[in-house]
Structures are given as C-alpha cells and as structure tokens.
Enzyme design. Structure first.
Site, mmCIF file in Angstrom:
data_model
loop_
_atom_site.group_PDB
_atom_site.id
_atom_site.type_symbol
_atom_site.label_atom_id
_atom_site.label_comp_id
_atom_site.label_asym_id
_atom_site.label_seq_id
_atom_site.Cartn_x
_atom_site.Cartn_y
_atom_site.Cartn_z
ATOM 1 N N HIS A 171 90.758 1.871 125.274
ATOM 2 C CA HIS A 171 89.748 1.216 126.123
ATOM 3 C C HIS A 171 90.317 0.892 127.504
ATOM 4 O O HIS A 171 91.475 0.499 127.640
ATOM 5 C CB HIS A 171 89.119 -0.006 125.446
ATOM 6 C CG HIS A 171 90.021 -1.167 125.171
ATOM 7 N ND1 HIS A 171 90.278 -2.152 126.108
ATOM 8 C CD2 HIS A 171 90.693 -1.539 124.058
ATOM 9 C CE1 HIS A 171 91.069 -3.074 125.577
ATOM 10 N NE2 HIS A 171 91.348 -2.726 124.337
ATOM 11 N N HIS B 14 96.495 -10.654 125.577
ATOM 12 C CA HIS B 14 95.464 -11.454 126.245
ATOM 13 C C HIS B 14 96.057 -12.576 127.098
ATOM 14 O O HIS B 14 95.438 -13.641 127.232
ATOM 15 C CB HIS B 14 94.483 -12.050 125.231
ATOM 16 C CG HIS B 14 93.650 -11.031 124.512
ATOM 17 N ND1 HIS B 14 92.632 -11.378 123.647
ATOM 18 C CD2 HIS B 14 93.671 -9.674 124.528
ATOM 19 C CE1 HIS B 14 92.070 -10.279 123.166
ATOM 20 N NE2 HIS B 14 92.688 -9.231 123.684
ATOM 21 N N ASP C 17 97.357 -3.844 126.555
ATOM 22 C CA ASP C 17 96.053 -3.901 125.911
ATOM 23 C C ASP C 17 94.957 -3.645 126.939
ATOM 24 O O ASP C 17 94.480 -4.569 127.576
ATOM 25 C CB ASP C 17 95.866 -5.271 125.244
ATOM 26 C CG ASP C 17 94.572 -5.385 124.456
ATOM 27 O OD1 ASP C 17 93.956 -4.348 124.169
ATOM 28 O OD2 ASP C 17 94.187 -6.517 124.135
ATOM 29 N N GLU D 187 85.417 -3.082 125.497
ATOM 30 C CA GLU D 187 85.891 -3.250 124.126
ATOM 31 C C GLU D 187 86.154 -4.715 123.825
ATOM 32 O O GLU D 187 85.873 -5.196 122.723
ATOM 33 C CB GLU D 187 87.176 -2.439 123.914
ATOM 34 C CG GLU D 187 87.714 -2.466 122.480
ATOM 35 C CD GLU D 187 88.578 -3.685 122.140
ATOM 36 O OE1 GLU D 187 88.756 -3.973 120.945
ATOM 37 O OE2 GLU D 187 89.058 -4.364 123.074
ATOM 38 N N GLU D 188 86.710 -5.435 124.791
ATOM 39 C CA GLU D 188 87.134 -6.816 124.551
ATOM 40 C C GLU D 188 85.967 -7.737 124.224
ATOM 41 O O GLU D 188 86.158 -8.810 123.657
ATOM 42 C CB GLU D 188 87.901 -7.355 125.766
ATOM 43 C CG GLU D 188 89.216 -6.644 126.054
ATOM 44 C CD GLU D 188 90.285 -6.886 124.996
ATOM 45 O OE1 GLU D 188 90.004 -7.581 124.007
ATOM 46 O OE2 GLU D 188 91.398 -6.381 125.157
ATOM 47 N N ASP E 10 94.931 1.175 120.097
ATOM 48 C CA ASP E 10 94.639 -0.126 120.699
ATOM 49 C C ASP E 10 95.482 -1.228 120.061
ATOM 50 O O ASP E 10 95.022 -2.354 119.901
ATOM 51 C CB ASP E 10 93.138 -0.448 120.572
ATOM 52 C CG ASP E 10 92.757 -1.735 121.300
ATOM 53 O OD1 ASP E 10 93.500 -2.135 122.223
ATOM 54 O OD2 ASP E 10 91.730 -2.344 120.945
#
Length: 469
Positions: free
Chosen positions: A288, A432, A300, A334-335, A362
C-alpha cells in the site's frame, strides 16, 4: 506395426488408470509432473537472485524508496502528500517501461489531526507525548481538563464504570501481540464513552518504546457518544498507572484539533507485464502506498510497495514474460481499513476465476524467512515446492495463513493468497510512529525480500496451470 502401437498403448494404461481426459484431450498433471516443471525454473530463479542480490539491481528497491520517502514524506489518506505520491509513482512506473500503467479512481477518508497536546497538571506538571487516533473527534476549543482513571483492561473499566464517569480513561494494557492488543486502540474510545468518560488515552500498541506514541485508526459506533481519543507513550501510561496505584490524584488537560472532511478522490496505482499465453489470468503483487502522517512511511508500507514494483522491474530486466499477466497494485487508504482495496475488489471480482494468486507485503521488508500462504492443500504443496528454488538464499519456509488487509477480500472468496514473512522483532518499535523512516530500512534485506517476491510471483505466473483452489 499395429501391434507395436497396441503394446505402447497397453503400457501407458496403468499410468492414466482412473484419470479422466481434460477438454483439450490432455491428462491432469501428477504432482511429480508439477515438481519437475518447477525444477525447470532453477536457472531462472538463480538469475533473479543474482540480479537482485549481487547484480546491477542490487540495492535498487532501497534507493528508489529512499528518493520517494525523502521527496514525498508521509502519505495520509486524503492528503496532498498522498496525491503527490500517486502522481510520482504513476510517472516512475511509466519511465520504468512497464505496461498498462494506469490509475483506478476510488473515494477515501479524509481526516486531519490538527494541533494537539496533553499536559498533566496534577500531581505535577508533565508534558504527555500524544498522537491523535484516526477518525477521532476534536476536543472543545478550550480543551478538556479532567481527572484520570487508569485501567489495565476493558474488564477493569467495566468493573469501575461508576468511577469513570466524567473522567479521562487511560488504558495501560500490556502488549501481548499486535493482533490481540490492537483492540484497545480500535475500541478504546467506544468502551470509555459507554461508561460516561469524556476522553480516552491509549497506551501505544508497541513492543518497545523510547517515549514514542504510535497512532492508528479507531472506530466509533452508532448510538455511542464520540469522545476524543489519542495514543500516549508506554512510559507515560505506566507512570500514570504507578501514580494511580499509589493513590495520587491525576489531572490532565487535553486539546485536540482533529477534523473529518468529506471523502476525497484517490487512486489505486496499477502496472503490468502482460502475459504471453494467458493474458487474462492474473498474478497480483502489491503493497500500500498510503501511510500515517508521521515519520516517512518507509517501513509501513514503502518497503512492501517497492519490492512489489521491483518484482516487475527484475522480470523486465531479464527479458522474461510469464504466461500470465503479472499485475502490480499499489493500494490507497489501506490504513483506514483497506478502503482502496475494497473498491478494487468490487470492480474486478466478476473476473475472480482469472485471479491465480493475490500477494501482499505489508509486514516489513526485514530479513525474510518465507511466505505466509492461504489456500488448499494441493496449492500449498505447489508453493512449498516453488520455495525450494530460494534455497540459495535460505528462504524456504511456508507458514499457515497469508496476512494482508488488501488481499483479504479475495482470499475470503477462495483465491490463494501469499504474504512475505520476515523478522518482525523490531517492526512494532517503529510502526505508525515518527520512527518509521528510511533509517529503519536495510538495503541488503530489501534485496533478499525482492528476490523472494520475484521468484514466487514469476514462477506462479509462468507455470502451465493455475494454482488449484
């Protein structure tokens, strides 16, 4: 002469006893036939590995990602940065000489965190590091100042429901695993609101911390009041837990300027190497392109996206063209729960019988160990055999179950799926957070990941038959 043919025919009968002819007049392949077919890819697999790990393409996926991450930065759904990233990749894939490069429009959530801060006022002044959680509402303009209640679980919160009313709930849940602990991030605000809390602060879902908050998406529920919610560092959550255990009164001032806008236009980014014999059949590789709005989104999921691009580049560089179409998809949003992928699935599911396998990386591009695989036993046996081609780099394991938010839609409908498995020991240190930068990435490990991804996708795309399902 006719007796010679009769004897030959009689000798062949035991080999095909009990087997029915296909429509094209051929007999189904035995597993031994399939093993021999896969063994025939040994030289091609070696050429892919040599090019990716030792040759001219060495470190290419890392260097491409570094330029991208440094140029664009973080890429939150609905942001101008994500728009810029999609335009960047559209041009880059065209310049790389890939085929059918195009954008498929989708609608994605648009949330911005705005200015935010938290300050402990009692028992002492202390600045609390926070990151608002995705889709959170704002505090009133003047902020919220309230006493804190610290809990270690939802069960404890429910038992102390009367105490929580009108307070800020701080969750100090222990990290067990991401899959088990992430529910506190996604459901923490709802559970706190149900008992009358005015806000929730959630200990970051992280296995290690250096006072670093880790953000992520959270979900409200209909008919439950929406309260502001943010993640805090492990250190601050544990400190407030200790203070509370000692009987200290804790008061926190929280101010968040988060805002949700109408859904924004975005795109899934697509490129292909068109198949030579069965172009309508698809082997899909993906990662992604969006990220959170902190760090650079290098891990990520910049790494996963760029080794997926690298797979097509390596195949093109070697002058290979598999029988099936190898399709790269760089997902958007995606998140926020696989939003771009869900719309892609809705658009293409009528052709589901032509999707041979869906692959997503991912979970980092660290030292690879193998593949997670979802599919039936026969398909698993074939994938295990394909993985033996990666013996030169000692990456041969096949694990139960592929993971990937974006490919789940397909796997639930029976399409085989694969995800890269690698060393996750440090993944949630950076996940994140502001720490998700190029500094996390290792070029040698990305080379190995790219080799794995390319060998597997090419062989599946080029074998005479699709994976059984």
């Amino acid at each position: 002469m006719k007796y010679v043919f009769l004897i030959l025919f009689m000798n062949l009968l035991p080999q095909y006893a009990g087997k029915s002819l296909r429509r094209d007049g051929s007999y189904p392949k035995t597993f031994e036939d399939i093993k021999n077919e896969i063994a025939g890819y040994t030289d091609i697999a070696k050429a892919i590995i040599d090019l990716a790990v030792h040759g001219k393409a060495q470190n290419r996926s890392y260097e491409r990602l570094a330029v991208f991450a440094d140029t664009i930065g973080p890429r939150l759904s609905g942001s101008k940065n994500l728009d810029a990233a999609i335009k960047y990749m559209f041009s880059a894939l065209q310049e790389d000489g890939l085929e059918n490069v195009h954008l498929e429009p989708v609608k994605v959530p648009h949330w911005e965190r705005g200015e935010e801060f938290a300050m402990m006022l009692e028992p002492r002044n202390h600045s609390i590091a926070i990151l608002g959680l995705g889709s959170s509402v704002a505090t009133p303009p003047e902020g919220i100042t309230s006493e804190v209640i610290v809990v270690a679980s939802f069960d404890e919160l429910h038992k102390r429901a009367q105490e929580a009313k009108g307070k800020i709930v701080v969750y100090n849940e222990p990290f067990i695993s991401y899959g088990e602990t992430v529910r506190y991030r996604s459901q923490g605000a709802v559970e706190a609101a149900k008992v009358g809390a005015v806000a929730s602060l959630i200990r970051s879902i992280a296995s290690f911390s250096i006072h670093s908050p880790h953000t992520g998406w959270q979900n409200y529920q209909p008919d439950v009041p929406q309260i502001p919610t943010a993640c805090i560092s492990v250190e601050d959550a544990e400190m407030m837990s200790r203070m509370s255990f000692r009987g200290a009164k804790i008061v926190v001032h929280l101010k968040m300027g988060a805002k949700t806008y109408p859904d924004s236009p975005s795109f899934n980014t697509v490129a292909e190497i068109v198949g030579s014999k069965y172009p309508e059949q698809i082997v899909l590789v993906s990662g992604h392109l969006d990220s959170w709005d902190v760090g650079q989104g290098a891990m990520d999921d910049g790494g996963g996206a760029f080794i997926s691009w690298e797979a097509l580049s390596l195949i093109k560089d070697l002058g290979l063209r598999p029988k099936r179409t190898l399709r790269l998809v760089l997902w958007t949003a995606e998140e926020q729960g696989g939003i771009g992928a869900k719309q892609y699935y809705q658009l293409h599911k009528e052709n589901i019988s032509n999707f041979d396998i869906v692959m997503e990386s991912d979970e980092g591009t660290f030292q690879p160990s193998g593949l997670g695989f979802t599919g039936n036993a026969k398909a698993r046996d074939i994938v295990k055999e394909i993985m033996t081609l990666l013996q030169p780099i000692n990456v041969t394991e096949v694990y139960d179950n592929a993971d990937g938010t974006d490919i789940d839609y397909w796997m639930r409908d029976g399409v085989p799926g694969a995800s890269l498995r690698d060393d996750l020991s440090k993944y949630f240190w950076f996940h994140h957070s502001q720490g998700d930068t190029m500094t996390v990435q290792d070029p040698n490990q990305m080379n190995l990941c790219a080799a794995v991804w390319t060998v597997v996708s090419y062989v599946i795309a080029d074998m005479e038959e699709m994976l059984p399902r």
